[in-house]
Design an enzyme around this catalytic site. Structure first.
Site, mmCIF file in Angstrom:
data_model
loop_
_atom_site.group_PDB
_atom_site.id
_atom_site.type_symbol
_atom_site.label_atom_id
_atom_site.label_comp_id
_atom_site.label_asym_id
_atom_site.label_seq_id
_atom_site.Cartn_x
_atom_site.Cartn_y
_atom_site.Cartn_z
ATOM 1 C CE1 TYR A 152 -4.432 2.171 1.086
ATOM 2 C CE2 TYR A 152 -2.181 3.188 2.566
ATOM 3 C CZ TYR A 152 -4.009 3.457 1.395
ATOM 4 O OH TYR A 152 -4.822 3.971 1.476
ATOM 5 C CE LYS A 156 -3.798 5.404 -1.353
ATOM 6 N NZ LYS A 156 -5.097 5.433 -2.330
#
Length: 251
Positions: A152, A156
């Protein structure tokens, strides 16, 4: 009021996406609510139409190029050429590195990063034709690093690089590209994180709020409000930026 445009919000069935879709509708835009399952978009579309807005639910896997192209073509046919895109669709597959599977990695990368690339590529074709566009990518404070989120965090952080590069490439077409990096926002996703770490939702929020300078956790509307500005006529000189909407400074 800003000129009425056609907006696309991915991951629009719930949470930040749903709040953003509703806010953009209140801003006067027609909104395509995109999520993996078209039926899951019904609630968001219903809320918008009940408030007098215009919305279309669209089912699409944003990591699939054919599905993305078909979805954007359908949106253009039904609502008109999309000139606002909010890349919000996301999933989590949290785990420590030694436990993280290749599928955990690929799933998160495909939805967040590949999905934003594919959606931006499809939508910019319409934006460049009319010489106006707004793209907002949803990053996260996790881009700065977060235990148990190698996939993640990397996705991001990658979105921030994508944002800055697209801002450079598309600026000459009067298209701005920015990213919002939310801090702790009370959504189903953060609620699931609380369950994963074995903390009650109430205690999880209290713990987070105690670390946030403004003394509260964020709400989906906090992000939607920032999207509203970044997709407005008035934001035309803001591009290539990452705005941390986190209740305090993050670097």
């Amino acid at each position: 009021m800003s000129e009425s445009r056609v907006a696309i919000v991915t991951g629009g069935a719930r949470g930040i996406g749903a709040a953003t879709a509703q806010r953009l509708a209140r801003d006067g835009h027609a909104v395509a609510v995109v999520d993996l399952d078209e039926s899951s978009c019904t609630d968001t579309v219903t809320r918008i139409t009940k408030d007098g807005g215009h919305a279309l639910g669209v089912g699409a896997d944003v990591s699939n190029a054919e599905a993305v192209n078909e979805a954007v073509a359908r949106i253009a046919d039904v609502l008109g050429p999309p000139t606002i895109l909010v890349n919000n669709a996301g999933v989590t597959r949290d785990n420590l590195l030694f436990k993280m599977t290749e599928q955990d990695w690929d799933t998160v990368m495909n939805v967040h990063l590949r999905g934003s690339f594919l959606m931006s590529k499809a939508a910019q074709a319409h934006m460049t034709q009319v010489q106006w566009g707004r793209i907002v990518n949803l990053s996260s404070v996790s881009a700065l690093g977060n235990r148990g989120q190698a996939n993640y965090s990397a996705a991001k952080a990658g979105l921030q690089g994508l944002t800055k590069t697209l801002a450079i490439e598309l600026g000459k077409f009067n298209i701005t590209v920015n990213a919002i990096a939310p801090g702790f926002i009370a959504t189903e996703m953060t609620k699931a994180t609380a369950e994963r770490v074995g903390v009650s939702w109430e205690d999880f929020q209290k713990g987070a709020a105690s670390q946030i300078p403004v003394g509260r956790v964020g709400q989906p509307e906090d992000i939607a409000n920032t999207v509203s500005f970044l997709t407005s006529e008035e934001s035309g000189f803001v591009s290539g930026q990452v705005i941390y909407v986190a209740g305090g400074p993050r670097t």
